[in-house]
Design a protein around this motif. Structure first.
Motif, short mmCIF file in Angstrom:
data_model
loop_
_atom_site.label_atom_id
_atom_site.label_comp_id
_atom_site.label_asym_id
_atom_site.label_seq_id
_atom_site.Cartn_x
_atom_site.Cartn_y
_atom_site.Cartn_z
N LEU A 168 -7.80 -33.78 5.52
CA LEU A 168 -8.99 -34.63 5.49
C LEU A 168 -9.77 -34.48 6.80
N GLU A 169 -9.04 -34.45 7.87
CA GLU A 169 -9.66 -34.30 9.18
C GLU A 169 -10.39 -32.95 9.27
N ILE A 191 -12.48 -35.13 -2.90
CA ILE A 191 -11.83 -36.15 -3.71
C ILE A 191 -10.47 -36.44 -3.10
N VAL A 192 -10.23 -37.70 -2.77
CA VAL A 192 -8.92 -38.11 -2.28
C VAL A 192 -8.27 -38.91 -3.39
N HIS A 193 -7.18 -38.40 -3.94
CA HIS A 193 -6.60 -39.13 -5.06
C HIS A 193 -5.11 -39.36 -4.87
N VAL A 211 -16.67 -39.00 0.51
CA VAL A 211 -15.27 -39.04 0.08
C VAL A 211 -15.20 -39.83 -1.21
N LEU A 212 -14.70 -39.21 -2.25
CA LEU A 212 -14.50 -39.92 -3.52
C LEU A 212 -13.05 -40.33 -3.58
N SER A 260 -16.53 -29.52 -8.46
CA SER A 260 -17.51 -29.36 -7.41
C SER A 260 -17.08 -30.00 -6.08
N CYS A 261 -15.85 -30.46 -6.04
CA CYS A 261 -15.38 -31.09 -4.80
C CYS A 261 -14.10 -30.43 -4.30
#
Ligand SMILES: Nc1ncnc2c1ncn2[C@@H]1O[C@H](COP(=O)(O)OP(=O)(O)OP(=O)(O)O)[C@@H](O)[C@H]1O
Length: 497
Positions: A25-26, A40-42, A133-134, A149-150
């Motif tokens: 993420l960083e 996308i963070v899931h 960020v989703l 697309s992410c």
């Protein structure tokens, strides 16, 4: 104050148990100028996704713009925020005017018309001029175009090894004395959900001088005992008003409470009163939906009125005796732990592939249906065919049917399904699962499969018949009829239900 708020990580280095995801993420943020993709963070609830996004913004010095799926401001707001070219700004760190857009509940946009559908969201996300960020629980509930697309980062369930130090740290800062095993017990019971672990810790710590394993265990017993007393009051004893009052003592949120009631009320109600009760439960569910959509928690009371007073008032015959109430089964099991979610998704993917539906549809609309039809493998033959068609292993059969995975019953079902598959009796397309009835019997008789009798209509009849029987919901005592011989002479699927 809520400890989960008080101890929310403020920088990425405080986000525990997901080091790889955290580093990714960083890196995504640091290189954003080059790629300009959204991410996308899931992962499951309570593993730190939202916290990580906020912590990241803090570390980067980016102000945050947060939106969620139930926000009525809709896609045009994202468009305005994210589409806005960087304007002059005197922000410290980061680029001037840069900010982080956090889209929470990104798996839920289809539930809100204000966003103009998922195509619109995808377009806005793609064209955005700001990092987005989703955050989502269910990766596959997002449209494929959005997913494609992410960038994608998965947050895994937080291991017990990572949870315990977080709890220990909080105890020290709160001056709470503790037994190490008590923390371990909490970590174990919350299986990967760090938020729940912190909540549980606070609940127990507020009651006890010194935290012991005993406290943790008793704490849990108290909450479940509360719900059993409430179910007795609701289903057997109280009138509408009394049932509502009894619910005030229950330490469950209305969503959970609905699950408990829904699963237990058919154990004592039948016929018209059961239908009435379900009507009220449906109403309650609608109100809960409104709460989710609007975040207006004052609607909770209408949900509670319906599920308590409504259900109690539906009772037509006096109820007595003792009933074995139990925790909500299938629905609550869904998504509770990483393990069950993986199993569920693996099955849903195979169903989707075979039936030509999306994975989300398979999971939401087909899987529960299969589960009801093969409940406890009572309809053994149907269960075998299901296992054959979707190539289920023991664990998966156990997940769908609710029967123990190591039981002879499940093992023999999987074996038989394998035989069935080798004989290729289910190698037809379409609704082979529902049509393969004769095939299954032929397999047992050692006959050749009869490919000519698979007509789509049988499936229809079967489903209709399945809908009209209520055995699946009234299964209170579960005599395991697993030693019924597989070669019973049944002819139609409805006979098995
Ligand atoms: N990895 C973590 N490290 C430290 N604290 C955490 C972590 N995960 C969760 N927490 C604690 O749980 C709280 C809730 O976490 P957060 O809201 O970020 O979870 P989430 O994964 O976004 O869950 P949801 O999907 O339900 O929003 C945080 O405020 C923090 O107290």
């Amino acid at each position: 104050m809520d400890w989960t708020e008080k101890y929310r990580p403020t920088t990425l280095s405080e986000v525990r148990g997901n080091n790889k995801a955290r580093d990714k993420l960083e890196e995504w943020a640091e290189t954003w100028d080059g790629h300009r993709d959204a991410v996308i963070v899931h992962g499951s609830p309570g593993v730190g996704k939202t916290s990580a996004a906020h912590a990241l913004a803090g570390d980067m010095g980016w102000p945050v713009m947060e939106l969620n799926a139930s926000d009525s401001r809709g896609a045009d707001v994202i468009e305005r925020i994210a589409g806005e070219a960087s304007k002059s700004g005197t922000l410290t760190g980061g680029e001037a005017g840069r900010r982080l857009v956090i889209l929470d509940e990104a798996d839920n946009f289809h539930g809100n018309a204000d966003y103009g559908g998922s195509a619109e969201v995808t377009r806005v996300v793609k064209d955005a001029n700001q990092p987005i960020v989703l955050v989502a629980n269910e990766f596959y509930d997002m449209s494929q175009s959005l997913r494609n697309s992410c960038e994608t980062i998965e947050f895994r369930d937080v291991s017990k090894r990572s949870i315990v130090p977080v709890l220990r740290d909080i105890c020290r800062r709160e001056d709470v004395e503790f037994e190490e095993e008590a923390l371990e017990k909490i970590a174990e019971d919350t299986s990967g959900d760090l938020r729940s672990a912190v909540n549980d810790l606070q609940a127990v710590a507020e009651e006890a001088e010194r935290l012991t394993v005993e406290d943790v265990v008793t704490g849990q017993r108290d909450t479940t005992e509360g719900i059993f007393d409430f179910l007795d009051a609701l289903i057997k004893e109280e009138d509408a008003e009394g049932a509502l009052r009894a619910s005030y003592d229950v330490d469950e949120n209305p969503d959970e409470m609905l699950n408990w009631i829904e699963d237990n009320v058919p154990k004592d109600y039948a016929g018209g009163e059961l239908a009435d009760a379900y009507e009220f439960l449906a109403n309650a569910d609608r109100w809960l939906g409104r709460v989710r959509a609007t975040q207006d928690y004052s609607y909770w009371r209408y949900a509670t009125d319906n599920m308590t007073a409504g259900v109690a008032a539906s009772r037509r015959e006096p109820k007595g005796g003792w009933t074995r109430y139990g925790p909500p089964s299938y629905w609550s099991k869904l998504g509770r732990t990483k393990g069950t979610r993986n199993t569920r998704d693996a099955i849903a993917e195979r169903i989707a592939e075979r039936e030509g539906t999306s994975v989300a549809t398979a999971r939401r609309e087909i899987l529960p249906f299969l589960s009801a039809m093969t409940h406890h493998c009572k309809n053994r033959d149907l269960t075998v065919r299901m296992a054959a068609v979707y190539e289920l292993d023991e664990k998966e059969v156990s997940f769908v049917t609710g029967s123990g995975k190591d039981t002879n019953k499940v093992e023999s079902i999987v074996e038989e399904a394998e035989e069935l598959r080798t004989e290729e009796t289910v190698e037809h397309s379409g609704s082979a699962f529902f049509d393969a009835g004769d095939g299954a019997e032929n397999a047992n008789d050692g006959d050749e499969p009869d490919a000519t009798d698979s007509s789509g209509d049988d499936g229809q009849e079967t489903l209709a018949a399945a809908g009209s029987t209520d055995d699946a919901t009234t299964a209170e005592s579960e005599p395991d009829t697993d030693d019924a011989e597989p070669d019973d002479d049944q002819s139609g699927l409805s006979d098995f239900m």
